[in-house]
Scaffold this active site. Sequence first.
Site, mmCIF file in Angstrom:
data_model
loop_
_atom_site.group_PDB
_atom_site.id
_atom_site.type_symbol
_atom_site.label_atom_id
_atom_site.label_comp_id
_atom_site.label_asym_id
_atom_site.label_seq_id
_atom_site.Cartn_x
_atom_site.Cartn_y
_atom_site.Cartn_z
ATOM 1 N N GLY A 161 0.836 -1.190 0.000
ATOM 2 C CA GLY A 161 0.000 0.000 0.000
ATOM 3 C C GLY A 161 0.872 1.241 0.000
ATOM 4 N N CYS A 162 0.480 2.234 0.751
ATOM 5 C CA CYS A 162 1.207 3.503 0.811
ATOM 6 C C CYS A 162 2.677 3.272 1.149
ATOM 7 C CB CYS A 162 0.579 4.406 1.866
ATOM 8 S SG CYS A 162 1.556 5.858 2.278
ATOM 9 N N PHE A 163 3.565 3.653 0.233
ATOM 10 C CA PHE A 163 4.983 3.369 0.479
ATOM 11 C C PHE A 163 5.573 4.250 1.573
ATOM 12 C CE2 PHE A 163 6.135 5.595 -3.871
ATOM 13 C CZ PHE A 163 5.737 6.841 -3.384
ATOM 14 N N TYR A 191 -2.493 11.690 7.720
ATOM 15 C CA TYR A 191 -2.950 10.746 6.698
ATOM 16 C C TYR A 191 -3.047 9.333 7.263
ATOM 17 C CZ TYR A 191 -2.022 7.043 3.387
ATOM 18 O OH TYR A 191 -2.051 5.835 2.742
#
Length: 211
Positions: A32-34, A188
């Site tokens: 997912g989000c690196f 986030y």
Amino acid sequence: MRLTTLFATLFAAFFTALPAVAQTQTALVAGGCFWCVEADFRRVEGVTEVRVGFAGGSQPNPAYEDVARGRTDHLEVTQITFDASRISYRQVLDLFLRSIDPYDAGGQFCDRGHQYSTAIFATPEQQPIAQAAIAAAEAELGKSIVTPVRDMAPFYEAEDYHQNYANSDERTLTRFGWIPRKDAYKNYREACGRDAQVRRIWGSDAPFVGG
């Protein structure tokens, strides 16, 4: 003491006193989000460098905006360089699998789409280790997981501003105002529900989730 014996003794003592030589290896994973995967693994003892980028697609040197908008077939990935004398490849993968939602084939947490799906990219030598790590995770959870082991692919590093984003003091414009990137990252990650979902799946075995 004979001279040859003395030299042998001194030679052995010299090399015994030398520090262990680093055994540098790399793991390439998509979770997912690196930014999140990078931030997690920067905290791991034995990890020497972490870089974020893209892999698994057919386009060379993709740009972040193209990957994020699904205009390529790449995944967001994290390249983890580690000292194998301090942490093994299998241990890196065990940590990785317990930091994601391995049931979600459509992305990760609030990030949806192929570009945010999970994978382990492995060399032929790494593949049996990766498969064993997945089998162990499935045994622990009592359920099949969707994270695949894929053939190793070229790693394309993301733009400079993505590197170590979670610790950057550079400012960016968000709905919370003009704030440091590290604060934007924290907002986030919390809003995306990553840690909450990982905790629900893995409980106390979630290595990067406190509490």
